[in-house]
Enzyme design. Structure first.
Site, mmCIF file in Angstrom:
data_model
loop_
_atom_site.group_PDB
_atom_site.id
_atom_site.type_symbol
_atom_site.label_atom_id
_atom_site.label_comp_id
_atom_site.label_asym_id
_atom_site.label_seq_id
_atom_site.Cartn_x
_atom_site.Cartn_y
_atom_site.Cartn_z
ATOM 1 N N HIS A 92 -20.738 -26.636 -5.229
ATOM 2 C CA HIS A 92 -19.905 -25.468 -5.531
ATOM 3 C C HIS A 92 -19.982 -24.474 -4.384
ATOM 4 C CE1 HIS A 92 -19.042 -27.093 -9.288
ATOM 5 N NE2 HIS A 92 -20.015 -26.572 -10.017
ATOM 6 N N LYS A 121 -16.457 -16.415 -18.535
ATOM 7 C CA LYS A 121 -15.116 -15.953 -18.175
ATOM 8 C C LYS A 121 -14.197 -15.934 -19.399
ATOM 9 C CE LYS A 121 -12.553 -18.654 -15.518
ATOM 10 N NZ LYS A 121 -11.215 -18.877 -16.114
#
Length: 888
Positions: A162, A554
């Protein structure tokens, strides 16, 4: 405005600031020395006046930080705005170099402290070591049960690609060389000559760091990312992990350690998504996955070859005093028959040294395994069998210290890493599987995507045939929303290979709030599928389930996400226990606090009962990989801490505490969940929020930074949060010094409960809340409201900006009240020191970034000025990431 101070006054202000941070003398000396070396390089190599401009801005940001006055802050901002773009570029590079050096000095101090502690008797009994955890477990459950649990201990970090490591590999390599030179400087004699030599070489290395372009010219390929991760194994993990086992065995057994069979198992397993994670990354193909496995195998086989050769050369034990067993003699005879020339060469160098000869023959066979020549080992189990034969032979001949010393280290390495090094995992989105199956079952032409989906199964099968089942086989399904999503993997494998499909452990990844709630029902259904039943029967009824921290945060905000994750784990663990399933929960934690970051050991001890059971698996990514595993002493300490927490989390005392607190404060959790989620939705579901977010943060520009091979978003634009990946969501808020993803909604949640005495009790006694609040305190400490206001002013939504600022104020007030003192992190002085030491320097880069962002927002697209400002912005992004450390 006040006039600029004289040089003497400036030195005094800077010295007072550094002295007031509580920095240990040795570390302060390192920071000053490295800073002075950088200053010398800037004067020698920078453009005229650069050093003076850097010092002006440094002093101004320190004064603004110390005085907390609007006038001082405006003066610092004015200096940043006054630079030409070229000068601002140089200044940004200088501050970024400074952060790398400060980070290095801090890491060096940590290593220094760890080494000092290692020399103190009784340090092995520190509360957060495996030895201490084992002692507590033994008191609670008895010797036999404690020994069983230790034997089944497993820590399984999974390295991912990532994109949060903003440093180039060349920069990391230069910093590592500087680290070695700092160590040499510490060891230098007092006569001055050795120190002068070390500092001269450090000056040369700082010069290299300054002259090395800080930004990658292009995004790394997945193969580049594989090789970057391999550097951690080569430089640290391959040799460090056996030392972790040995240190724990020493602590548990004292003088008996190394003279008989160890009690500590090879409990570390290392996984990797690098080269296997294709969710949203079109550059990760089946051929990349094959290459990733080949690269990893090559690295571990070379490491084993070197280790066997090194240990073999130490076994200069003559046959008369240490006679070989019949098994060792047979091994040598077999090698002599298959490799007569190599055997003759080894025998000539090892006359009458049978154990040396045979271990050196193992090194030759490992080399054959690596090159594919005849005579190599068919599997790591064969090498383990040979090593154990040598171990038993040495022990029987009385050479127990050799048998359970160096040879045991080799055994631990093979048990940990096999011939594959990392257990490569494939990840793909459930929707991609559905689309592929729809095409296949329609019988029409196959798209390129479907062809690639099927080719992955061929790659997995090939890797398993070449390197063994542990090398690959876990298949993670992103956005698992039904049992059918998991069954689809087996259906696709049959489409690809029929009855020759590879062995697969299909792992659901539950990411959104709704998916976490549905997880127990989905799992109860999926274990009835024939493929799952068959595989679980082969593995002792084992099942792995992955939980996503970033997308859930999120989705509903950090507070509700944490509570939802706890509840999901609690329900899944209870279901697994009642079903007789050996559950491993795989935590998709990131480095940033908005993605489940923070100290891993405290998070482990806050998990629900039966959700750990001696097994802890998590993702490690970006800068976190190098921070935790890049230096041997720090890697050993981290692994020991996490393993200790993993062992202790399932003790009756810890489980009783966590379950009792969760029950006692259930109403508090319910109130916090509802209030925080409503507050989060008030922000993110407001009309126009997504484009506003892209305006007030450098989110769009971050996508231009060559951080990693994967695209930053799923679609072409950001019209909703669903289009945006969780990592840039966190990264962008961090760069804007708002850190919203780590704390937003907590203030409202605590305020909704309102009872300060009750919340203080919960903070003391409820591990989940304590961990949450401590992590938020760290996130808030890295937030800067003065700078945050300037970013928020880039948008035209005063209502949203005020909502963010109001929540920031409320959250800070509640966190300080619950943690004590009159400021953030006063109960964490070392962490407070680290944040305070960096903050003014991060402020300097933030002001440069703001200046560039304002220009980019105002300028016409495609102008030359845009390119200069964009480069300045990206330089500042890299620098802020270095300063804040846990960025995404």
């Amino acid at each position: 405005m006040t006039s600029e101070p004289t040089h003497t006054e400036a030195i005094r202000v800077i010295g007072r600031f550094e002295a007031g941070r509580g920095i240990p003398d040795e570390m302060r000396a390192d920071v000053r020395m490295l800073g002075a070396l950088l200053g010398q390089v800037l004067q020698e190599c920078g453009s005229p006046g650069l050093f003076e401009d850097v010092e002006r801005l440094r002093l101004a940001t320190i004064q603004a930080y110390e005085e907390e006055s609007a006038e001082a802050f405006e003066r610092a901002a004015g200096i940043a705005d006054s630079f030409s773009v070229a000068r601002a570029d140089e200044v940004a590079r200088a501050f970024t170099c400074y952060f790398h050096l400060v980070n290095l000095a801090e890491e060096h101090q940590r290593v220094r402290v760890l080494r000092q502690r290692a020399g103190q008797p009784g340090r092995e009994d520190a509360a957060d070591t495996v030895a201490a955890a084992y002692a507590q477990l033994r008191r609670e459950v008895g010797e036999d049960e404690a020994r069983r649990r230790l034997a089944e201990l497993r820590f399984h970090p999974v390295f991912t690609a990532h994109p949060t490591e903003a440093r180039r590999r060349a920069v990391s390599t230069s910093i590592r060389r500087l680290s070695d030179l700092l160590t040499q400087n510490d060891a230098a004699s007092d006569d001055g000559a050795e120190q002068r030599r070390a500092r001269r070489r450090m000056l040369e290395e700082v010069d290299t760091l300054w002259r090395t372009a800080p930004l990658r010219a292009q995004k790394p390929s997945p193969t580049d990312e594989v090789r970057t991760v391999m550097s951690v194994f080569d430089e640290t993990l391959f040799t460090t992990v056996p030392h972790v086992y040995r240190r724990i065995d020493d602590a548990l057994r004292g003088e008996d350690s190394g003279a008989s069979e160890p009690v500590v198992p090879a409990f570390v397993r290392v996984g990797s998504w690098v080269g296997g994670d294709r969710d949203g990354n079109p550059f990760v193909t089946a051929s990349v996955t094959r290459e990733a496995a080949q690269i990893a195998s090559d690295h571990v086989l070379r490491g084993l070859e070197r280790a066997l050769d090194r240990i073999g050369r130490t076994l200069t034990l003559d046959a008369e005093g240490t006679p070989p067993s019949a098994a060792v003699t047979a091994l040598w005879d077999a090698f002599s028959s298959s490799h007569p020339d190599a055997a003759a060469e080894i025998a000539a160098r090892s006359p009458e040294e049978p154990h040396r000869r045979v271990v050196l023959s193992f090194a030759r066979r490992v080399a054959d395994t690596r090159t594919g020549a005849d005579g190599g080992y068919p599997a790591p189990e064969a090498l383990l069998e040979d090593l154990r034969a040598v171990q038993h032979s040495l022990a029987a001949a009385g050479a127990k210290r050799h048998a359970f010393g160096g040879v045991q280290h080799l055994i631990w390495q093979v048990e940990t890493y096999g011939f594959h090094l990392t257990e490569l995992e494939v990840r793909q989105h459930s929707q991609v599987h559905r689309q592929a199956l729809a095409e296949l079952e329609a019988g029409g032409e196959r798209s390129d995507q479907t062809v690639e989906v099927l080719e992955v199964f061929h790659a997995i099968a090939e890797i398993q045939r070449t390197y063994g089942l542990r090398a690959a086989g876990r298949y993670v399904v992103s956005f698992t929303q039904s049992a059918e999503d998991l069954a689809n993997v087996h259906r696709l494998a049959r489409h690809a290979l029929g009855d020759d499909a590879p062995v697969l452990d299909v792992v659901p990844l539950f990411e959104t709030f709704a998916d976490l709630q549905a997880a127990p029902e989905i799992l109860a259904e999926v274990v009835q599928f024939p493929e799952f039943r068959a595989r679980m029967a082969e593995t002792g009824n084992r099942l792995e389930v992955m939980l996503g921290y970033s997308d859930s945060s999120k989705d509903v905000g950090p507070v509700a996400a944490n509570l939802a994750l706890y509840e999901a784990q609690e329900k899944i663990a209870l279901w697994a226990k009642e079903s007789g399933i050996a559950l491993t929960l795989f935590h998709g934690r990131g480095g940033a606090l908005g993605r489940g970051g923070g100290p891993a050991n405290s998070a482990i001890l806050a998990q629900p009962p039966h959700s750990v059971d001696g097994r802890f698996k998590l993702t490690e990514q970006g800068e976190v990989i190098f921070a935790r595993y890049g230096e041997p002493a720090i890697a050993m300490r981290h692994i020991d801490q996490v393993a200790a927490a993993t062992l202790l989390a399932s003790s009756p005392g810890v489980e009783e505490r966590t379950s009792g607190a969760a029950e006692r404060f259930a109403e508090v959790a319910h109130t916090m969940d509802a209030a925080s989620r409503a507050r989060f939705f008030e922000l993110v579901k407001a009309d126009g929020f997504a484009p506003w977010f892209a305006t007030v943060t450098p989110m769009e520009e971050i996508g231009l930074l060559a951080l990693g091979s994967r695209p930053a978003r799923r679609g072409l634009s950001v019209e909703s949060l669903e289009d945006l990946r969780a990592i840039p969501w966190v990264f962008a808020w961090t760069q804007a010094r708002i850190n919203l993803a780590g704390w937003f909604g907590l203030g409202t949640a605590l305020d909704a409960v309102g009872d300060e005495a009750l919340l203080a009790e919960a903070y003391r006694e409820w591990p989940l809340l304590r961990t949450m609040i401590d992590n938020v305190a760290m996130s808030l400490a890295k937030t800067d409201e003065r700078i945050a206001r300037r970013y928020l002013a880039l948008g035209d939504r005063d209502d949203l900006a005020q909502l963010v600022l109001d929540e920031l104020t409320l959250t800070r007030e509640w966190v300080i009240r619950l943690t004590g003192g009159d400021g953030l992190l006063q109960n964490k002085p070392i962490l407070q020191r680290a944040v305070a030491l960096r903050s003014p320097y991060v402020d300097a880069l933030s002001l440069l970034q703001l200046r560039a962002l304002r220009e980019l927002r105002a300028a016409a697209s495609g102008s030359g000025a845009d390119e200069e400002q964009r480069r300045l912005l990206l330089l500042s992004v890299s620098g802020v990431a270095a300063g804040l450390q846990n960025t995404g």
